[in-house]
Design a protein around this motif. Structure first.
Motif, PDB file in Angstrom:
ATOM      1  N   ASN A 189       4.552   1.007   6.769  1.00 28.80           N
ATOM      2  CA  ASN A 189       3.940   1.389   5.501  1.00 28.80           C
ATOM      3  C   ASN A 189       4.169   0.373   4.393  1.00 28.80           C
ATOM      4  O   ASN A 189       3.310   0.189   3.538  1.00 28.80           O
ATOM      5  N   VAL A 190       5.329  -0.272   4.390  1.00 31.50           N
ATOM      6  CA  VAL A 190       5.571  -1.286   3.359  1.00 31.50           C
ATOM      7  C   VAL A 190       4.573  -2.428   3.534  1.00 31.50           C
ATOM      8  O   VAL A 190       3.916  -2.864   2.594  1.00 31.50           O
ATOM      9  N   CYS A 191       4.434  -2.883   4.772  1.00 30.70           N
ATOM     10  CA  CYS A 191       3.556  -4.025   4.997  1.00 30.70           C
ATOM     11  C   CYS A 191       2.097  -3.636   4.764  1.00 30.70           C
ATOM     12  O   CYS A 191       1.322  -4.405   4.234  1.00 30.70           O
ATOM     13  N   GLU A 192       1.751  -2.411   5.140  1.00 30.84           N
ATOM     14  CA  GLU A 192       0.372  -1.968   4.984  1.00 30.84           C
ATOM     15  C   GLU A 192       0.062  -1.626   3.511  1.00 30.84           C
ATOM     16  O   GLU A 192      -0.895  -2.121   2.939  1.00 30.84           O
ATOM     17  N   LYS A 193       0.887  -0.777   2.923  1.00 29.18           N
ATOM     18  CA  LYS A 193       0.531  -0.259   1.596  1.00 29.18           C
ATOM     19  C   LYS A 193       0.928  -1.199   0.475  1.00 29.18           C
ATOM     20  O   LYS A 193       0.225  -1.315  -0.518  1.00 29.18           O
ATOM     21  N   LEU A 249      -1.005  -6.107   4.364  1.00 31.86           N
ATOM     22  CA  LEU A 249      -1.229  -6.954   5.531  1.00 31.86           C
ATOM     23  C   LEU A 249      -1.259  -6.178   6.845  1.00 31.86           C
ATOM     24  O   LEU A 249      -1.980  -6.546   7.770  1.00 31.86           O
ATOM     25  N   GLY A 250      -0.481  -5.128   6.929  1.00 30.67           N
ATOM     26  CA  GLY A 250      -0.513  -4.309   8.150  1.00 30.67           C
ATOM     27  C   GLY A 250      -0.090  -5.072   9.387  1.00 30.67           C
ATOM     28  O   GLY A 250      -0.686  -4.915  10.448  1.00 30.67           O
ATOM     29  N   VAL A 251       0.936  -5.893   9.240  1.00 33.43           N
ATOM     30  CA  VAL A 251       1.414  -6.650  10.397  1.00 33.43           C
ATOM     31  C   VAL A 251       2.058  -5.715  11.425  1.00 33.43           C
ATOM     32  O   VAL A 251       1.816  -5.823  12.619  1.00 33.43           O
ATOM     33  N   CYS A 298       7.396 -12.582   4.005  1.00 31.45           N
ATOM     34  CA  CYS A 298       7.963 -12.226   2.703  1.00 31.45           C
ATOM     35  C   CYS A 298       9.267 -11.462   2.828  1.00 31.45           C
ATOM     36  O   CYS A 298      10.070 -11.422   1.903  1.00 31.45           O
ATOM     37  N   GLY A 299       9.463 -10.793   3.973  1.00 32.13           N
ATOM     38  CA  GLY A 299      10.724 -10.083   4.175  1.00 32.13           C
ATOM     39  C   GLY A 299      10.806  -8.708   3.540  1.00 32.13           C
ATOM     40  O   GLY A 299      11.867  -8.087   3.543  1.00 32.13           O
ATOM     41  N   GLN A 300       9.700  -8.232   2.988  1.00 35.76           N
ATOM     42  CA  GLN A 300       9.749  -6.895   2.377  1.00 35.76           C
ATOM     43  C   GLN A 300      10.051  -5.819   3.408  1.00 35.76           C
ATOM     44  O   GLN A 300      10.671  -4.800   3.109  1.00 35.76           O
ATOM     45  N   CYS A 301       9.590  -6.031   4.643  1.00 36.21           N
ATOM     46  CA  CYS A 301       9.898  -5.051   5.685  1.00 36.21           C
ATOM     47  C   CYS A 301      11.392  -5.045   5.964  1.00 36.21           C
ATOM     48  O   CYS A 301      11.978  -4.005   6.256  1.00 36.21           O
ATOM     49  N   ILE A 302      12.016  -6.197   5.842  1.00 37.55           N
ATOM     50  CA  ILE A 302      13.455  -6.275   6.104  1.00 37.55           C
ATOM     51  C   ILE A 302      14.220  -5.480   5.050  1.00 37.55           C
ATOM     52  O   ILE A 302      15.092  -4.684   5.372  1.00 37.55           O
ATOM     53  N   THR A 303      13.860  -5.699   3.791  1.00 41.18           N
ATOM     54  CA  THR A 303      14.636  -5.037   2.742  1.00 41.18           C
ATOM     55  C   THR A 303      14.367  -3.541   2.697  1.00 41.18           C
ATOM     56  O   THR A 303      15.062  -2.815   2.004  1.00 41.18           O
ATOM     57  N   HIS A 304      13.343  -3.096   3.415  1.00 44.19           N
ATOM     58  CA  HIS A 304      13.083  -1.657   3.445  1.00 44.19           C
ATOM     59  C   HIS A 304      13.465  -1.006   4.758  1.00 44.19           C
ATOM     60  O   HIS A 304      13.311   0.199   4.914  1.00 44.19           O
ATOM     61  N   CYS A 305      13.952  -1.785   5.699  1.00 40.70           N
ATOM     62  CA  CYS A 305      14.394  -1.214   6.977  1.00 40.70           C
ATOM     63  C   CYS A 305      15.749  -0.542   6.742  1.00 40.70           C
ATOM     64  O   CYS A 305      16.638  -1.143   6.147  1.00 40.70           O
ATOM     65  N   ALA A 335      -3.688 -14.402 -15.440  1.00 43.38           N
ATOM     66  CA  ALA A 335      -3.413 -13.174 -14.696  1.00 43.38           C
ATOM     67  C   ALA A 335      -2.189 -13.389 -13.828  1.00 43.38           C
ATOM     68  O   ALA A 335      -1.891 -14.524 -13.435  1.00 43.38           O
ATOM     69  N   ILE A 336      -1.512 -12.300 -13.559  1.00 40.74           N
ATOM     70  CA  ILE A 336      -0.297 -12.355 -12.754  1.00 40.74           C
ATOM     71  C   ILE A 336      -0.338 -11.205 -11.766  1.00 40.74           C
ATOM     72  O   ILE A 336      -0.611 -10.067 -12.144  1.00 40.74           O
ATOM     73  N   ALA A 337      -0.096 -11.514 -10.509  1.00 40.83           N
ATOM     74  CA  ALA A 337       0.028 -10.425  -9.538  1.00 40.83           C
ATOM     75  C   ALA A 337       1.318 -10.601  -8.773  1.00 40.83           C
ATOM     76  O   ALA A 337       1.717 -11.721  -8.458  1.00 40.83           O
ATOM     77  N   SER A 338       1.967  -9.500  -8.475  1.00 38.06           N
ATOM     78  CA  SER A 338       3.089  -9.554  -7.540  1.00 38.06           C
ATOM     79  C   SER A 338       2.889  -8.461  -6.517  1.00 38.06           C
ATOM     80  O   SER A 338       2.351  -7.403  -6.816  1.00 38.06           O
ATOM     81  N   GLY A 339       3.316  -8.759  -5.296  1.00 35.47           N
ATOM     82  CA  GLY A 339       3.013  -7.855  -4.178  1.00 35.47           C
ATOM     83  C   GLY A 339       1.683  -8.303  -3.601  1.00 35.47           C
ATOM     84  O   GLY A 339       0.729  -8.562  -4.339  1.00 35.47           O
ATOM     85  N   LEU A 340       1.616  -8.404  -2.277  1.00 32.42           N
ATOM     86  CA  LEU A 340       0.399  -8.987  -1.691  1.00 32.42           C
ATOM     87  C   LEU A 340      -0.763  -7.996  -1.660  1.00 32.42           C
ATOM     88  O   LEU A 340      -1.919  -8.410  -1.639  1.00 32.42           O
ATOM     89  N   GLY A 341      -0.479  -6.710  -1.701  1.00 31.21           N
ATOM     90  CA  GLY A 341      -1.569  -5.720  -1.806  1.00 31.21           C
ATOM     91  C   GLY A 341      -2.285  -5.918  -3.136  1.00 31.21           C
ATOM     92  O   GLY A 341      -3.519  -5.991  -3.206  1.00 31.21           O
TER      93      GLY A 341
END
Ligand code: FAD
Ligand code: SF4
Ligand code: SF4
Ligand code: SF4
Ligand code: SF4
Lengths: 576, 618
Positions: A153-157, A161-163, A191-198, A469-475
């Motif tokens: 869900n982190v990678c998807e939402k 990316l939905g890896v 990006c490692g976001q899945c790691i920090t949320h595991c 403009a500034i975006a953070s988070g790949l979604g």
């Protein structure tokens, strides 16, 4: 409002509130495991089960809304035993060799098992192993995965990316890459976001600590280490010290104890980045506005993302290298020359809040100084904790020390690189100076701060409206790029950070289960900017010196060879 | 209960079922429910492995292939699933299964081996994927079984929740997000959604169609949503049946301009000219069509493409074209005497009724030939037209009829005779007028290639069934020659399209509904209209989203004990067979509430919470 009772206490909460949240309002904690607020409310682990009086089956507190008049028992025998049984079942498929796990002591499963007083598991251990590409920065250990689906869900939402996909069905259901592919062959941004949320040690960074230990212990090697802006706002979390105590100078001292020869600040090259990227932007704005928007280039997660998802926009990405790579290139050229060391004997290490940086330093063309990789190894903030522990550095007792010179000076503008909007703000401060001839007021560009995933502002710079403009988070990034492509929005300069909140929330930062710390860490960085003596990149004396002595001017020929890169030809794949 | 006493003295005893057997029998029944509501998209090898394990437990244990072989087959399949196998393993599985099949002493063994043989043939790819990629090809595809099984993917748990709260108009709005024919479907949908309903694992499927009936009956007039800004694009739609009208509705909402060309005097296609009014009253059909037309379609009635104008002209005048001409010509029996006066076709009979020209069958013997739903409609309409006797002649057994069981039972209750295992041989006539249908009795036997039991002539003489009227209802075919001539590929008369309704070589032309699938169902035609609308929109360069702003109630705890499914009540057979009035009554409030509460909310509980539960737009 809904009225109910939880363990006999009367509770009154808004309709739609979960039992978990309702319980919190009266100080009752219900253990959870797979739950991640707003991101993963799927009820997979069944650890938060509670009893509702009169109902035969238990319900999950995390995603069951309260109902009028119910009587919830969070610790009845039935609930407690079922919860324990579910944790035991999870353990039966989890390799709990905690002694060798990177998450030992910081693992949600370990905590919940300890809290429930589980000392043995009555079931047969059933572990599955899967092949993994251990060269990639993101490592997955199947035998530790508890199928909580947070990474999915982190990678998807969040990252869009939905890896990670749910693979297989039935008892063999697990998580992995579609079709069992190699992660390096799919669109993972690293990006490692899945790691920090595991919640457990199933996902972690590739551990490069041993490589660094080897270099430190090699008498022939001159070890140079750089410390990224966002690291200073987070590194202390893993030690028994307060945020106020965990200064970057204390970290510098610790690094010196660990035996690094030169300890420098990535802030130095962050300022250099501003000079290069700012110049590139102003040249385009004034001479070739048709080529805008210009995208920042300092986040390798974002660079991986645009290459896989929007290669058609690649020409808009600044050619300026990231501060980390600039640092490596400057260290192994200018600095090596200065101290008379063969760059081949220099070992360049970075401490980064980031797993994608591990990939970035391995990009074949990032070898401009001497043909070797400009940066040899990247350690994440989490790995640096481990390195200090290996050497038994007494962190609380280590007093502050200064960075080495000449690559040790950074401005407040560089510090805020670690927070979303920071690069933009730093660039605007200097661009304004270049165009107007004097510094802008310090709070002129404050609007670009904050955790919003997609921010925009327009500034008047001597009659030229600059739309940023500034975006953070790949979604969020994907939404922004789609809007740009469709012509729904138009900007001149766009900052992108792959991690929500920027590097402060980076995938290499310390993990605190269930907490998003990008906000507090970002505040910390802005605080450091507030108290800094130098607030403008163009005022960094060592940056000015390096131009005077070496690069001549921003975007000069020499600057181009060392400080810029060609995104279209990275030595892995050609994009044009 | 039989008490076993003096056993030694008894020469014979009556067998008593042991308690364990009785419980097991019950468990088998419960397990049957599970098999029937089997979730789709599962790993087929894992499923077959479990079947074979059960087969193994059923083995008496006497003979080697069954006692040992089935266990070994399980182990081998387990190795495949655990990615510990090679292609050699698959060969071994095949070989072993074959030998168990050939040598087991009884069906417990050889029928089990057949399962494995079929599995290896049927899912070769899955075996390969497990072995070479270490993962299964399958993933849990239908978190919400009803929604996945509905061809138009209507948000069923969503509208059931709304009906449960008495928010009928909201329910209609939510249904219309995917299907602009809520009133029609509430009456005549074949409800594939109920087939795999997860409630079936507990007791029986939720009566979904009946709940839609409640919603549409009580919602009053619900206005259609607003159309998006005009795009200036024009889409032609050939055929005003459910497929064409659905496409028109969604394309209008997306801001395109649509024009329907319909050869008949009224819109609705087979909904009007096929389905009899006692099942689908005109008022219900018209209410859906009115809402659709309110979004702004222009309609050319009595305009037959191919006669009143050519396909090429229409195509040239529009940015895109959707062909939805249905299946309207009759299949003939091809037997001697078929041309006699009094022999008619299902389509002709039902079309006349649809046009309000009801023939008078008073006192006549009517014979209907066929075993599908259309045959049942003809049978039951004939009773209502006053026939003295109606006989439905079918070649196979009643359980082989493709008509819904309740239709057949309904016809019987209305006094029709279902004459099964009769194959028409010739029509006898006198002075050009039909007098009887001669039939050859059949015997049912082995299974044909499609897995259906095949009838063949029985060793008994032909019989004669007196008839004044013979209605041939053995299927319709499609009149698509003009499109074939234009260069489109036809297969068995139907227009060949891909899954997105696109036609090879005609990028601006799409087709769907019965004309592409052969005679099917209303909801499949609606799904085709929806699919075509989405793809036409993309073809025209847009990405309009269809959504619905109805907020759903917070899901309530589902913790209900087993509770029987409620069926709609029908008018008493003796009364309903005399007129064309509707014969099903919608639920009472009490019934509706209870039936709604049976829904397990698969969009919120189970896999739906993880993936695919709520889809707010398309
Ligand atoms: C007797 C009967 C009972 C049925 N009962 C049910 C039921 O209970 N439940 C269910 O789900 N389905 C039922 N069906 C099936 C269902 O009605 C059809 O599957 C559905 O109507 C097909 O929709 P369509 O839009 O593809 O075609 P149609 O409904 O056939 O519509 C096609 C339209 O195109 C028009 N047309 C054809 N050629 C041309 C041309 N050249 N120019 C202009 N217009 C043309 C036709 O006049 C017609 O109006 C039944 C069908 C029949 C015949
Ligand atoms: S590293 Fe980032 S992009 Fe890759 S799988 Fe994890 S969350 Fe997704
Ligand atoms: S890898 Fe980690 S986050 Fe992903 S499902 Fe397994 S335990 Fe959960
Ligand atoms: S935002 Fe920062 S931490 Fe995250 S991938 Fe980019 S550079 Fe790395
Ligand atoms: S229980 Fe409800 S949501 Fe689930 S399949 Fe049946 S009708 Fe659909």
């Amino acid at each position: 409002m809904v009225n109910l009772k939880i363990n006999g206490k009367a509770v009154c909460v808004n309709e739609g509130t979960s039992i978990l949240e309702a319980a919190k309002t009266v100080g009752i904690n219900i253990p959870t495991l797979c739950f991640l607020k707003d991101i993963n409310e799927v009820g997979a682990c069944r650890v938060c089960v509670v009893e509702i009086e009169g109902k035969d089956r238990l319900v999950t507190a995390c995603n069951t809304p309260v109902e009028e008049g119910i009587n919830v028992l969070t610790n009845s025998k039935k609930a407690r035993e079922a919860r324990k049984s579910n944790v035991e079942l999870i353990l039966s498929q989890h390799d709990y060799h905690c002694a060798t796990c990177v998450r030992s002591g910081n693992c949600a499963l370990q905590s919940v098992a300890n809290d429930l007083n589980i000392h043995e598991v009555p079931f047969t251990e059933k572990l599955t192993k899967k092949q993994w590409n251990n060269d990639f920065p993101v490592i997955r250990e199947e035998e530790k995965c508890i199928k909580c689906y947070r990474c999915v869900n982190v990678c998807e939402k969040i990252q869009g990316l939905g890896v990670w996909k749910v693979l297989n069905t039935g008892s063999r259901t697990t998580v992995g890459i579609e079709g069992g592919k190699d992660i390096a062959s799919v669109n993972c941004a690293a990006c490692g976001q899945c790691i920090t949320h595991c919640p457990v040690g199933a996902l972690h960074e590739r551990d490069d600590v041993d490589k660094v230990l080897e270099a430190l212990e090699d008498p022939k090697k001159v070890t140079v280490i750089q410390i990224a802006p966002a690291v200073r706002a987070a590194w202390g979390e893993a030690f028994d010290i307060t945020r106020e105590e965990a200064t970057v100078k204390k970290l510098v001292a610790c690094m010196r104890k660990a035996g690094f020869d030169y300890i420098f600040d990535t802030n130095f090259t962050a300022d250099l980045t501003i000079m290069e990227e700012g110049t590139e932007f102003l040249t385009k704005l004034t001479k070739d506005p048709g080529s805008l928007p210009l995208f920042t280039s300092c986040c390798p997660g974002w660079i991986r993302f645009i290459k896989s998802e929007f290669p058609e926009l690649l020409a808009h990405v600044s050619t300026t290298k990231s501060p980390q790579q600039m640092f490596g290139a400057v260290a192994k050229s200018y600095f090596a020359e200065k101290i008379g060391v063969d760059p081949k004997d220099m070992y360049c290490v970075s401490i980064m809040p980031c797993t994608a940086k591990k990939f970035e330093c391995s990009i074949p063309v990032m070898n401009d100084a001497c043909g070797d990789p400009d940066v040899d190894v990247v350690l994440t903030t989490r790995e640096i904790t481990r390195l200090l522990k290996v050497y038994g550095v007494d962190v609380p007792a280590t007093p502050e020390e200064e960075f080495d010179s000449p690559l040790g000076v950074g401005t407040g503008a560089a510090v805020i690189f670690g927070a979303t909007g920071g690069v933009m703000e730093a660039a605007l401060r200097t661009a304004y100076f270049v165009v107007v001839g004097e510094n802008p007021p310090l709070d002129a560009f404050k609007d670009v701060r904050g955790l919003k995933g997609w921010k925009e502002a327009t500034y008047d710079v001597k009659g030229i409206p600059v739309r940023v403009a500034i975006a953070s988070g790949l979604g969020n990034t994907r939404n922004l790029l789609n809007a740009v492509k469709k012509g729904e929005v138009a900007y001149d300069f766009i900052e992108i950070m792959a991690c929500p909140g920027g590097c402060a929330g980076g995938g290499g930062q310390p993990i605190e289960d269930g907490c998003e710390l990008a906000g507090v860490r970002g505040e910390n960085l802005y605080g450091l900017d507030d108290i800094a003596d130098l607030r403008f990149s163009h005022e960094n004396p060592e940056v000015n010196a390096v131009y005077a002595e070496y690069f001549e001017a921003p975007n000069s020929h020499k600057a181009h060879t060392l400080l810029h890169t060609d995104h279209f030809h990275d030595g892995i794949k050609d994009y044009k | 209960m039989i008490i076993r006493r003096y056993v030694d003295l008894n020469r014979l005893t009556l067998t008593a079922q042991s308690r364990a057997d009785a419980v097991l029998e019950d468990l088998y029944k419960e397990f049957d429910l599970r098999v029937a509501a089997n979730p789709q998209g599962l790993c087929p090898i894992d499923a077959v492995l479990s079947f074979v394990r059960l087969c193994q437990a059923q083995s008496c244990g006497k003979c080697v292939p069954c006692r040992v072989g089935l266990g070994q087959l399980c182990d081998l399949m387990e190795q495949v699933l655990d990615s510990k196998a090679t292609m050699q393993t698959v060969k071994l599985i095949e070989k072993t299964a074959q030998s168990v099949y050939e040598t087991a002493d009884c069906a417990i063994g050889y029928a089990a081996a057949e399962l494995v043989i079929k599995a290896v043939k049927g899912f070769k790819d899955d075996f390969v994927s497990h072995i070479t990629n270490g993962v299964c090809n399958s993933s849990f595809l239908n978190p919400v079984p009803c929604k996945s099984n509905c061809p138009a993917h209507v948000d069923i748990p969503g509208y059931i929740a709304l009906v449960g709260e008495g928010r009928y108009a909201d329910a209609v709005k939510l249904i219309r997000k995917d299907n602009p024919f809520p009133s029609v479907c509430a009456r005549i949908c074949e409800h594939p959604c109920e087939e795999k309903c997860r409630r079936g694992l507990v007791d029986a499927a939720v009566n979904i169609r009946a709940l839609k009936h409640v919603a549409t009956d009580r919602a009053g007039v619900v206005p259609a949503p607003k159309c998006a800004e005009k795009t200036g694009k024009k889409v032609a739609i050939i055929g005003g049946g459910p497929a064409g009208l659905t496409a028109a509705y969604f394309l209008n909402l997306m801001g395109h301009e649509t024009e329907i060309y319909e050869q008949r005097a009224k819109l609705g296609g087979m909904l009007r000219y096929g389905i009899p009014v006692y099942r689908l009253p005109d008022a219900e059909l018209d209410s859906d069509i009115d809402a659709i037309l309110s979004t702004g379609t222009s309609v050319h009635l009595n305009y037959s493409v191919g006669k009143d104008g050519t396909f090429d002209e229409i195509r040239a005048n529009h940015d895109a074209t959707f062909i939805a001409i249905g299946a309207h010509s009759d299949n003939k029996l091809g037997i001697e005497g078929e041309e006699a006066q009094g022999v008619t076709s299902a389509v002709a009979l039902l079309r006349a009724i649809g046009d309000g020209e009801r023939p008078d069958f008073k006192g006549k013997n009517v014979v209907v030939v066929g075993g599908g739903n259309v045959a049942m409609d003809c049978t039951r309409s004939s009773v209502r037209l006053g026939a003295a006797k109606v006989t439905c002649v079918y070649r196979r057994r009643q359980e082989d009829m493709t008509a819904l069981a309740e239709e057949v039972e309904g016809a019987k209750a209305e006094g029709c005779v279902i004459a099964t295992l009769m194959s028409p041989v010739r029509v006898k006539s006198a002075e050009g007028k039909v007098v009887s249908l001669v039939v050859q009795p059949q015997i049912i036997g082995e299974y044909d290639a499609k897995g259906r039991p095949a009838p063949r002539n029985a060793d008994v003489p032909e019989q004669e069934i007196p008839a004044d009227i013979i209605v041939v209802a053995i299927g319709q075919s499609i009149e698509a020659e003009q499109f074939g001539k234009a260069g489109m590929e036809l297969f068995k008369g139907s227009i060949v399209t891909d899954a997105g309704c696109a036609i090879k070589g005609f990028e601006d032309v799409f087709a769907g509904g019965d004309c592409a699938t052969g005679p099917a169902t209303a909801i499949k035609a609606i799904a085709a209209g929806k699919t075509a609308a989405a793809n036409i929109d993309s073809y025209l360069g847009y990405e309009h989203k269809i959504s619905c702003d109805v907020e759903l109630p917070t899901p309530k705890l589902v913790n209900q004990p087993r509770c029987a499914r409620i069926n709609e009540k029908e008018r008493e057979a003796g009364a309903r067979c005399k007129d064309f009035d509707v014969f099903e009554y919608a639920f009472s409030d009490q019934e509706a509430k209870q039936e709604c509460s049976r829904c397990l909310k698969c969009d919120y509980f189970g896999y739906g919470k993880l993936e695919g539960g709520r889809e707010l737009e398309w």
